[in-house]
Design an enzyme around this catalytic site. Structure first.
Site, PDB file in Angstrom:
ATOM      1  N   LYS A   1       0.812  -1.224   0.000  1.00 13.48           N
ATOM      2  CA  LYS A   1       0.000   0.000   0.000  1.00 13.48           C
ATOM      3  C   LYS A   1       0.846   1.275   0.000  1.00 13.48           C
ATOM      4  O   LYS A   1       0.414   2.321  -0.442  1.00 13.48           O
ATOM      5  CB  LYS A   1      -0.960   0.020   1.193  1.00 13.48           C
ATOM      6  CG  LYS A   1      -0.358   0.437   2.538  1.00 13.48           C
ATOM      7  CD  LYS A   1      -1.504   0.687   3.538  1.00 13.48           C
ATOM      8  CE  LYS A   1      -1.034   1.217   4.887  1.00 13.48           C
ATOM      9  NZ  LYS A   1      -0.235   0.262   5.670  1.00 13.48           N
TER      10      LYS A   1
ATOM     11  N   GLU B   1       7.005  -6.044   8.038  1.00 15.71           N
ATOM     12  CA  GLU B   1       6.242  -5.487   6.912  1.00 15.71           C
ATOM     13  C   GLU B   1       6.638  -4.034   6.651  1.00 15.71           C
ATOM     14  O   GLU B   1       5.801  -3.130   6.723  1.00 15.71           O
ATOM     15  CB  GLU B   1       4.743  -5.570   7.221  1.00 15.71           C
ATOM     16  CG  GLU B   1       4.223  -6.979   7.440  1.00 15.71           C
ATOM     17  CD  GLU B   1       2.870  -6.992   8.172  1.00 15.71           C
ATOM     18  OE1 GLU B   1       2.410  -5.922   8.620  1.00 15.71           O
ATOM     19  OE2 GLU B   1       2.285  -8.072   8.285  1.00 15.71           O
TER      20      GLU B   1
ATOM     21  N   HIS C   1       1.786  -3.870  14.772  1.00 12.96           N
ATOM     22  CA  HIS C   1       2.295  -2.709  14.039  1.00 12.96           C
ATOM     23  C   HIS C   1       2.335  -1.569  15.037  1.00 12.96           C
ATOM     24  O   HIS C   1       1.300  -1.127  15.514  1.00 12.96           O
ATOM     25  CB  HIS C   1       1.393  -2.370  12.846  1.00 12.96           C
ATOM     26  CG  HIS C   1       2.028  -1.422  11.860  1.00 12.96           C
ATOM     27  ND1 HIS C   1       2.605  -0.232  12.247  1.00 12.96           N
ATOM     28  CD2 HIS C   1       2.175  -1.491  10.524  1.00 12.96           C
ATOM     29  CE1 HIS C   1       3.080   0.390  11.172  1.00 12.96           C
ATOM     30  NE2 HIS C   1       2.836  -0.348  10.115  1.00 12.96           N
TER      31      HIS C   1
HETATM   32  C1  PLP Z   1       0.743   0.239   6.383  1.00 14.42           C
HETATM   33  C2  PLP Z   1       1.156  -1.065   6.944  1.00 14.42           C
HETATM   34  C3  PLP Z   1       2.507  -1.432   6.966  1.00 14.42           C
HETATM   35  C4  PLP Z   1       3.624  -0.513   6.512  1.00 14.42           C
HETATM   36  O1  PLP Z   1       3.919   0.430   7.481  1.00 14.42           O
HETATM   37  P1  PLP Z   1       5.199   1.408   7.335  1.00 14.42           P
HETATM   38  O2  PLP Z   1       5.079   2.277   8.514  1.00 14.42           O
HETATM   39  O3  PLP Z   1       5.088   2.109   6.045  1.00 14.42           O
HETATM   40  O4  PLP Z   1       6.408   0.549   7.408  1.00 14.42           O
HETATM   41  C5  PLP Z   1       2.826  -2.667   7.440  1.00 14.42           C
HETATM   42  N1  PLP Z   1       1.863  -3.536   7.877  1.00 14.42           N
HETATM   43  C6  PLP Z   1       0.568  -3.214   7.868  1.00 14.42           C
HETATM   44  C7  PLP Z   1      -0.428  -4.213   8.326  1.00 14.42           C
HETATM   45  C8  PLP Z   1       0.173  -1.975   7.409  1.00 14.42           C
HETATM   46  O5  PLP Z   1      -1.135  -1.648   7.423  1.00 14.42           O
END
Ligand code: PLP
Length: 468
Positions: free
Chosen positions: A65, A268, A194
């Site tokens: 994304k 991620e 996250h």
């Molecule tokens: C948006 C998102 C990420 C990426 O986050 P960053 O801060 O750009 O590294 C990773 N995992 C999930 C589930 C997300 O929604």
């Protein structure tokens, strides 16, 4: 791998050429008026080297994304990362590159049923959840899926916190959810979290990893044997930032709480990989000079309002949605030292469309360029052509060493690359179809001095097309 669009080819340059010299060449060609990006895939390769050297145990799954450009996905696929997809379309995009479904985690804890069906149909069997209803949906649609429980553990400071939307409470909710999963016969294989995007709180990773350990242990009492720990996203990616502190914290916490090398540790990262790879160049197409009275001296001074050809409905949506701090740098280095209080505005007719409300700049002329670094994360996928202003195109570059490294690694191939940055090649990628160059009439802006402050004169001067 067939190329979808000739514009997407990577321009191979010598090692002396950098992003700024490419921008100078494109803007200096006289052929470019629209805003454009330069994407250096070497920057993505360097990020990957940093990641693997700092955190060899943590396998990155790039969060699609953040920037879903084909080039980015192809480069990361060639480098061997996995992918974090949040929807059917993102899954299709990654699979269409020829990437195996095993390299994808469907990391959206709240998925529409049709998207779960799609994951089933395409063999993407690793998915996250943080609520009971999701477990019932999965039981019905994709009972063999391997599920990852997402817990909440928020950084104290983050550019974009996510905890209010996703992640179950690890103490009050997670045990219950695991019991429900057990009774439904669902295969839960691990824990994810996250901490928040743009995390400015490295110690939070230790807390989150410790909490995950507690969930692993609780799950074991139910007969589960977890083998996956997913550290999510949150890692910074701008020029001048470092993941060193976060990596230190993570490595130490993994040694302390997950010493077993059989536990598969993934993350991620989104922003980390792409933010600094993209640099945006915008040109000034209109200027308003405003005379204001200095509250201290009582003298009149000139403030400038610059209108550029990308704004908050385009790339700079990141100001509204991603809370990014924007820094503008004039492309032309000025010799003088006179700076004016200036503001920068997008091209649309909405007053909300302001890029920077106060910045000291040398006097800019019509057709001058402003350069914005660190524009690769959460910009292009969200941009809209509102009011008829186009989304900037991307000119992709790599130096010879990067080309040698990547050109034969699937899904990249020789045909993805074109040698040189010649104007003929530039024309393929950018906004011009004609060979006409255009130039500006000399339009000196005069600001008559008057004593009553406020706006004394407006000069909104538009380009009038090619001048013979
Ligand atoms: C948006 C998102 C990420 C990426 O986050 P960053 O801060 O750009 O590294 C990773 N995992 C999930 C589930 C997300 O929604």
């Amino acid at each position: 791998m067939k190329l979808h669009d000739i514009d997407d080819r990577v321009h191979v340059l010598d090692t002396q050429t950098d992003v700024w010299s490419v921008i100078r060449e494109i803007t200096g060609s006289g052929l470019q008026e629209d805003a454009f990006y330069v994407c250096d895939i070497g920057d993505i390769v360097r990020k990957h080297k940093i990641w693997t050297s700092y955190m060899p145990r943590v396998k990155p799954h790039y969060a699609v994304k953040c920037n879903d450009s084909l080039t980015v996905l192809e480069v990361l696929a060639a480098l061997g990362t996995g992918f974090d997809c949040a929807s059917k379309t993102e899954i299709n995009k990654v699979l269409s590159l020829g990437i195996e479904p095993e390299r994808i985690i469907f990391a959206n804890p709240a998925k529409p049923a049709s998207h779960i069906r799609h994951a089933f149909a395409t063999g993407v069997d690793l998915m996250t959840f943080d609520n009971e209803v999701e477990l019932h949906k999965v039981k019905e649609i994709f009972p063999e899926a391997r599920m990852v429980i997402r817990i909440r553990c928020d950084a104290t400071v983050a550019q974009c916190p996510l905890g209010m939307k996703f992640g179950c409470n690890p103490h009050t909710e997670a045990p219950h959810l695991l019991n429900v999963a057990r009774s439904l016969g669902i295969n839960v294989v691990g824990v994810s979290f996250h901490v928040g995007s743009g995390c400015k709180d490295p110690p939070v990773f230790r807390k989150a990893i410790f909490t995950a350990r507690q969930i692993f242990d609780y799950a074991a009492t139910l007969g589960y044997n977890f083998n996956l720990l997913d550290l999510g996203g949150g890692y910074p990616g701008d020029h001048g930032t470092s993941i060193e502190k976060i990596a230190e914290t993570i490595n130490l916490a993994l040694d302390d709480f997950f010493p077993d090398p059989m536990i598969n540790v993934i993350a991620e990262p989104g922003r980390f990989y792409v933010s600094s790879a993209y640099t945006l160049a915008c040109s000034v197409h209109s200027i308003r000079a405003v005379n204001v009275e200095d509250p201290v001296t009582g003298h009149n001074t000139v403030n400038y309002m610059y209108y550029i050809n990308d704004g908050v409905y385009g790339s700079f949506n990141c100001i509204l949605y991603d809370h990014q701090k924007i820094i503008a740098q004039p492309l032309k280095k000025t010799t003088g030292n006179k700076f004016y209080c200036s503001s920068i505005w997008g091209p649309t007719c909405d007053a909300l469309d302001q890029v920077i409300d106060q910045i000291l700049l040398p006097e800019m002329k019509l057709g001058d360029w402003l350069v914005f670094e660190n524009m690769g994360a959460y910009t292009l996928p969200v941009a809209s052509p509102f009011n008829g202003f186009p989304i900037p195109k991307v000119h992709v570059i790599a130096d010879e060493n990067i080309w040698m490294l990547l050109k034969d690694i699937f899904p990249l191939s020789e045909s993805h690359f074109v040698i040189g940055n010649t104007p003929a090649n530039l024309r393929l990628g950018l906004d011009i179809n004609s060979t006409d160059t255009w130039s500006l009439p000399a339009l000196p802006i005069t600001i008559p001095v008057c004593g009553n402050g406020g706006i004394i004169e407006e000069h909104v001067l538009e380009f009038v097309g090619p001048i013979e």
